[in-house]
Design an enzyme around this catalytic site. Structure first.
Site, short mmCIF file in Angstrom:
data_model
loop_
_atom_site.label_atom_id
_atom_site.label_comp_id
_atom_site.label_asym_id
_atom_site.label_seq_id
_atom_site.Cartn_x
_atom_site.Cartn_y
_atom_site.Cartn_z
N LYS A 44 -15.77 5.76 2.18
CA LYS A 44 -16.87 5.86 3.15
C LYS A 44 -16.41 5.54 4.59
O LYS A 44 -16.87 6.15 5.54
CB LYS A 44 -18.05 4.98 2.74
N GLY A 48 -0.78 6.92 -6.94
CA GLY A 48 -1.73 6.87 -8.06
C GLY A 48 -2.67 8.05 -8.03
O GLY A 48 -2.34 9.14 -7.51
N CYS A 98 -15.15 1.24 -0.08
CA CYS A 98 -14.76 1.07 1.33
C CYS A 98 -13.97 2.25 1.90
O CYS A 98 -14.45 2.93 2.80
CB CYS A 98 -13.97 -0.21 1.49
N PHE A 140 0.82 -1.23 0.00
CA PHE A 140 0.00 0.00 0.00
C PHE A 140 0.84 1.27 0.00
O PHE A 140 0.49 2.27 0.60
CB PHE A 140 -1.03 -0.02 1.15
C1 UGA Z 1 -10.29 -2.46 0.97
C2 UGA Z 1 -9.33 -3.17 1.94
O1 UGA Z 1 -8.07 -3.37 1.30
C3 UGA Z 1 -9.88 -4.51 2.38
O2 UGA Z 1 -9.01 -5.11 3.36
C4 UGA Z 1 -11.27 -4.29 3.01
O3 UGA Z 1 -11.87 -5.53 3.39
C5 UGA Z 1 -12.17 -3.59 2.00
O4 UGA Z 1 -11.58 -2.34 1.59
C6 UGA Z 1 -13.51 -3.37 2.67
O5 UGA Z 1 -13.56 -2.61 3.63
O6 UGA Z 1 -14.47 -4.07 2.33
P1 UGA Z 1 -10.84 -2.69 -1.68
O7 UGA Z 1 -11.57 -1.39 -1.50
O8 UGA Z 1 -11.50 -3.80 -2.39
O9 UGA Z 1 -10.40 -3.27 -0.22
O10 UGA Z 1 -9.51 -2.41 -2.49
P2 UGA Z 1 -7.97 -2.07 -2.16
O11 UGA Z 1 -7.12 -3.04 -2.85
O12 UGA Z 1 -7.73 -1.86 -0.72
O13 UGA Z 1 -7.80 -0.67 -2.93
C7 UGA Z 1 -8.52 0.50 -2.52
C8 UGA Z 1 -8.09 1.69 -3.32
O14 UGA Z 1 -6.75 2.08 -2.98
C9 UGA Z 1 -8.07 1.46 -4.83
O15 UGA Z 1 -8.58 2.62 -5.47
C10 UGA Z 1 -6.60 1.25 -5.14
O16 UGA Z 1 -6.27 1.59 -6.46
C11 UGA Z 1 -5.97 2.20 -4.14
N1 UGA Z 1 -4.57 1.84 -3.80
C12 UGA Z 1 -4.30 0.70 -3.13
C13 UGA Z 1 -3.54 2.73 -4.11
O17 UGA Z 1 -3.77 3.81 -4.71
N2 UGA Z 1 -2.28 2.41 -3.76
C14 UGA Z 1 -1.96 1.25 -3.10
O18 UGA Z 1 -0.77 1.03 -2.80
C15 UGA Z 1 -3.00 0.37 -2.79
#
Ligand code: UGA
Length: 426
Positions: free
Chosen positions: A256, A246, A253, A242
């Site tokens: 909110k 970007g 998630c 993480f």
């Molecule tokens: C997130 C959490 O990662 C899960 O653990 C959690 O269960 C979920 O929310 C939830 O509350 O239900 P999710 O929203 O599916 O999961 O996706 P992520 O992979 O966490 O990415 C979230 C956002 O962050 C995306 O827009 C992604 O592109 C961005 N991101 C993620 C970054 O910009 N940089 C990163 O290094 C990682």
């Protein structure tokens, strides 16, 4: 989350009925169709339906009466002032109470603010038959869209917020295969379990906003954010995950849950200054990408801009809070003609946000005669983009790589004018 969790629990050997008040969804599932895009889910559903452990029903009352553990997995969208809207959760609790004919566990999987367990206890006590026995459990879920099946079956940890030994024993039994695998189990009280979910999501959101701001500075001073993130991550206290910069986080998630946490803090007189700043920085990051586009194409009037990637992240068709929404709006406001491509989220983008958005079936069609290309979602297909072909298809070679997935060396060698996030001057 409900479908993945229900199916995963069936895979652990439990007898599971997945219910929904939207009978069309249940009908689809009964016909073997999956209403969402989630890799690996269809195979898991098929396997468990065939084994007889998984079924679907829109008869919620009898499904409740026939079950010992009821998982609440309904949505908790952002309500007024950023607080979590608990209408659906409370409605389920009422229905459960009215059908409480024997001891049951009512377990929240939906992301609910701290204190919701106590609130559900009160609602169920009020609406259940006199003397009905039940326990509330909080069992937050940490699934990521796009890798939800794997996240459920091989979790980093399982969190159980319980208030009785009986409930703890039953819940451990529900997750028995994970116990045998020695998956870490965090058994705690209900408020702690509820907070673990918000603390985790908010921390990850803060991490993303942090690295985005570092990337923005890197762009000004000629530093390389990937090297910075890598070296930071080599410190075991930080972890490399993480830290990918970007266009800012999106999805159903983080946006909110961060707002809801700030709201809960306010309610209790606690300031969440760090999380509030991460939210602000995340909104601003959309604009950072737009500014990069304007640096390459100062006058966008009548210019053709191709947006590659509409989903908020790869491997999902979800466009909730996707950065593409604000960025397309900004491009259009500047007078650009926007053409867009996404391997699976284009239909959702049109039906939820821009009915008139021009979308195409392939990258080549989308970028034809364009003056600028913006890469917004890190789909594998886009990582493997043939940059020579891309250049040949465009009117002028301008690229904003908002996910840092294109080779800087190649972009340079081919003579593109490019911007990325935190490596533009490397
Ligand atoms: C997130 C959490 O990662 C899960 O653990 C959690 O269960 C979920 O929310 C939830 O509350 O239900 P999710 O929203 O599916 O999961 O996706 P992520 O992979 O966490 O990415 C979230 C956002 O962050 C995306 O827009 C992604 O592109 C961005 N991101 C993620 C970054 O910009 N940089 C990163 O290094 C990682």
């Amino acid at each position: 989350m409900g479908l993945v969790s229900g199916t995963g629990l069936a895979d652990f050997g439990n007898q599971v009925t997945c219910c929904d008040i939207v009978s069309e969804k249940i009908d689809l599932l009964k016909q073997g169709e999956i209403p969402i895009y989630e890799p690996g889910l269809k195979e898991l559903v098929d396997r468990n339906v065939q084994s007889g452990r998984l079924s679907f029903s829109s008869d919620i009352e009898s499904s409740i009466r026939n079950s010992e553990v009821i998982f609440i997995a309904v949505g908790t969208p952002m309500g007024a002032n950023g607080e979590a809207d608990l209408k659906a959760v409370e409605a389920v609790a009422k229905t459960v109470a009215q059908n409480l004919d024997s001891y049951k566990i009512i377990c929240t999987k939906s992301t609910v603010p701290v204190g919701t367990g106590a609130r559900l206890h009160a609602i169920i006590t009020e609406h259940a038959p006199q003397g009905a026995e039940f326990d509330i459990v909080s069992n937050p879920e940490f699934l990521r869209e796009g890798s939800a099946v794997k996240d459920f079956l091989i979790p980093d940890r399982v969190v159980l917020g319980v208030s009785s030994e009986k409930a703890e024993k039953i819940m451990k039994d529900v997750y028995r295969p994970l116990f045998i695998n020695e998956t870490p189990m965090v058994i705690t009280n209900i408020p702690s379990a509820e907070m673990i979910k918000y603390a985790s999501n908010a921390f990850l959101a803060v991490k993303i906003s942090f690295i985005n701001e570092m990337a923005n500075l890197s762009d000004k001073v000629g530093a390389d954010i990937h090297t910075i993130a890598k070296a930071m991550g080599q410190d075991g206290r930080i972890s490399p995950k993480f830290l990918h910069p970007g266009p800012g986080y999106g999805g159903s998630c983080f946006p909110k849950d961060t707002e809801a946490l700030v709201h809960t803090g306010k309610k209790h007189g606690v300031k969440f200054q760090v999380v509030a700043a991460a939210i602000k920085a995340n909104h601003a990051q959309r604009n950072v990408i737009l500014e990069k586009a304007k640096e390459l194409l100062p006058d966008m009037k009548g210019k053709r801009v191709a947006v590659l990637g509409l989903a908020f992240k790869a491997n999902t068709d979800d466009v909730r809070d996707t950065p593409a929404y604000e960025i397309i709006k900004g491009l259009r406001a500047a007078g650009a003609e926007v053409r867009a491509y996404d391997p699976i989220a284009a239909a959702n983008m049109k039906s939820f946000f821009f009915e008139d958005l021009q979308t195409f079936e392939s990258v080549n069609e989308t970028v034809k005669a364009s003056d600028l290309v913006i890469v917004l979602t890190p789909w594998n297909e886009l990582r493997g983009l043939d940059l020579e072909e891309l250049k040949a298809n465009m009117a002028s070679p301008n690229v904003v790589d908002a996910r840092n997935i294109l080779s800087v060396d190649q972009l340079k060698a081919l003579g593109f004018n490019y911007r990325n996030v935190g490596r533009s001057k490397v």
